[in-house]
Design a protein around this motif. Sequence first.
Motif, PDB file in Angstrom:
ATOM      1  N   GLN A  67       0.488  -0.622   0.126  1.00  0.00           N
ATOM      2  CA  GLN A  67      -0.023   0.019  -0.018  1.00  0.00           C
ATOM      3  C   GLN A  67       0.791   0.989  -0.238  1.00  0.00           C
ATOM      4  OE1 GLN A  67      -2.583   1.087   3.420  1.00  0.00           O
ATOM      5  NE2 GLN A  67      -3.783   2.150   2.334  1.00  0.00           N
ATOM      6  N   CYS A 103      -6.841   3.799  -1.658  1.00  0.00           N
ATOM      7  CA  CYS A 103      -7.436   3.543   0.047  1.00  0.00           C
ATOM      8  C   CYS A 103      -6.307   4.451   0.716  1.00  0.00           C
ATOM      9  CB  CYS A 103      -7.812   2.139   1.111  1.00  0.00           C
ATOM     10  SG  CYS A 103      -8.411   1.903  -0.111  1.00  0.00           S
ATOM     11  N   ILE A 104      -5.336   5.312   0.706  1.00  0.00           N
ATOM     12  CA  ILE A 104      -5.121   6.131   1.260  1.00  0.00           C
ATOM     13  C   ILE A 104      -5.084   7.683   1.550  1.00  0.00           C
ATOM     14  CG2 ILE A 104      -2.430   7.354   1.522  1.00  0.00           C
ATOM     15  CD1 ILE A 104      -0.969   5.092  -0.271  1.00  0.00           C
ATOM     16  N   ALA A 143       1.901   2.810   3.840  1.00  0.00           N
ATOM     17  CA  ALA A 143       1.419   2.372   4.969  1.00  0.00           C
ATOM     18  C   ALA A 143       2.385   1.746   6.159  1.00  0.00           C
ATOM     19  CB  ALA A 143       0.449   0.946   4.841  1.00  0.00           C
ATOM     20  N   ARG A 151      -6.097  -4.731   4.896  1.00  0.00           N
ATOM     21  CA  ARG A 151      -6.943  -3.133   5.392  1.00  0.00           C
ATOM     22  C   ARG A 151      -6.506  -2.526   5.415  1.00  0.00           C
ATOM     23  NH1 ARG A 151      -4.639  -1.312   9.056  1.00  0.00           N
ATOM     24  NH2 ARG A 151      -4.559  -2.115  11.279  1.00  0.00           N
ATOM     25  N   PRO A 152      -6.997  -1.703   4.908  1.00  0.00           N
ATOM     26  CA  PRO A 152      -6.085  -0.276   4.784  1.00  0.00           C
ATOM     27  C   PRO A 152      -4.859   0.295   5.977  1.00  0.00           C
ATOM     28  CG  PRO A 152      -8.208  -0.082   3.566  1.00  0.00           C
ATOM     29  CD  PRO A 152      -8.086  -1.299   4.718  1.00  0.00           C
ATOM     30  N   SER A 153      -4.170   0.885   6.498  1.00  0.00           N
ATOM     31  CA  SER A 153      -3.078   0.985   6.965  1.00  0.00           C
ATOM     32  C   SER A 153      -3.773   2.142   8.140  1.00  0.00           C
ATOM     33  CB  SER A 153      -1.640   1.426   6.364  1.00  0.00           C
ATOM     34  OG  SER A 153      -1.421   1.486   7.695  1.00  0.00           O
ATOM     35  N   TYR A 156       0.511   6.622   7.847  1.00  0.00           N
ATOM     36  CA  TYR A 156       1.491   6.811   7.067  1.00  0.00           C
ATOM     37  C   TYR A 156       2.128   7.481   6.946  1.00  0.00           C
ATOM     38  CZ  TYR A 156      -3.183   4.574   5.320  1.00  0.00           C
ATOM     39  OH  TYR A 156      -4.304   3.761   4.523  1.00  0.00           O
TER      40      TYR A 156
END
Length: 356
Positions: A67, A103-104, A143, A151-153, A156
């Motif tokens: 990610q 998804c950031i 991430a 899953r998204p972190s 970041y």
Amino acid sequence: MSYEIRVEKTNMPKPKPDMTKLGFGNYFTDHMFIMDYTEGRGWHDPRIVPYQNLCLDPATMVFHYGQAIFEGLKAYKAVDGRILLFRPEQNMRRINISNERMCIPPIDEEFAVKAVKELVMVDKDWIPEEEGTSLYIRPFIIATDPYLGVRPSHTYKFIIILSPVGAYYPEGINPVKIYVESNYVRAVRGGTGYAKTPGNYAASLKAQVEAHEKGYTQVLWLDGIERKYIEEVGTMNVFFKIGGRVITPALQGSILPGITRDSTIQLLRSWGIEVEERSISIEEVYEAHQKGTLEEAFGTGTAAVISPVGELNWNGNIITINEGKTGPLSARIYETITGIQYGKIEDKFGWIQEVK
Ligand SMILES: *Cc1c(COP(=O)(O)O)cnc(C)c1O
């Protein structure tokens, strides 16, 4: 968030490399920019610090699931000594397009341009001045949760590093041989092709290695469904001049929307040359070659600006374009864009931002 960038300068500046033998991406400057994201708190603690290693838990999410996003732009030392950036706001806008896909959380685009400018000012002694050289700017986001679930972190890091780079064409602009890739694909619609994300590059390496082994510089990517329509050339957007018109594949999700691509289209239209953004098949290019109407082919991207294509190999069927020489239109676009970047040609489009 605080818009104040804390600056901690190094007390151990590195020796500068030989600015006539830089190559690409070999040397890094004395400082870097970092800012952190924490869920609930947002982006915070923007700072310029001495260039240093990152200390990360081996479980850090970017190492496992990729990610991440990145950008690439350059600072140029103009002929009058000013420091110029080329359309940096477009790179920061594209960061948020890439972020959205990966998804950031979004960044503040204006603030990110300001961060680039402050970092370039701190390391301005690293901007090479030889003809065609520049300071390459690499913003990226990773991430950083130490976690192995998918899953998204929640955390970041946004980092910017700088690298003085040599002229892309030390011996003058030169056409390349390209292998038309009928097996591997770079991206598909619905995938991540339009985002500047490391996974796209990882996926492209095998085709690049095999093309090199066959004596080709890069591959021409075809679409992932039919292996019929042209997408990009290596890590550049691609253009064909056929019968006086210029054609480039339309942006439909699998192609990276290049800033050099957009600048090239705007320039061509300002010169009264028709540009079509549409699907173009490899058959159409070969048919045009047979009819004698294929005049030029070239890639566009920040690193080279223009990379003329002198030869194509499609399943063993080899064609030479413009006798393997740089075409007049390719040369004109190259001279104009680099002329604007180095402050030699008037910037009628408002593309240049001065760093001061
Ligand atoms: C970065 C990139 C380009 C070129 O974009 P520019 O903004 O012109 O530098 C083209 N294709 C791919 C796959 C890229 O990653």
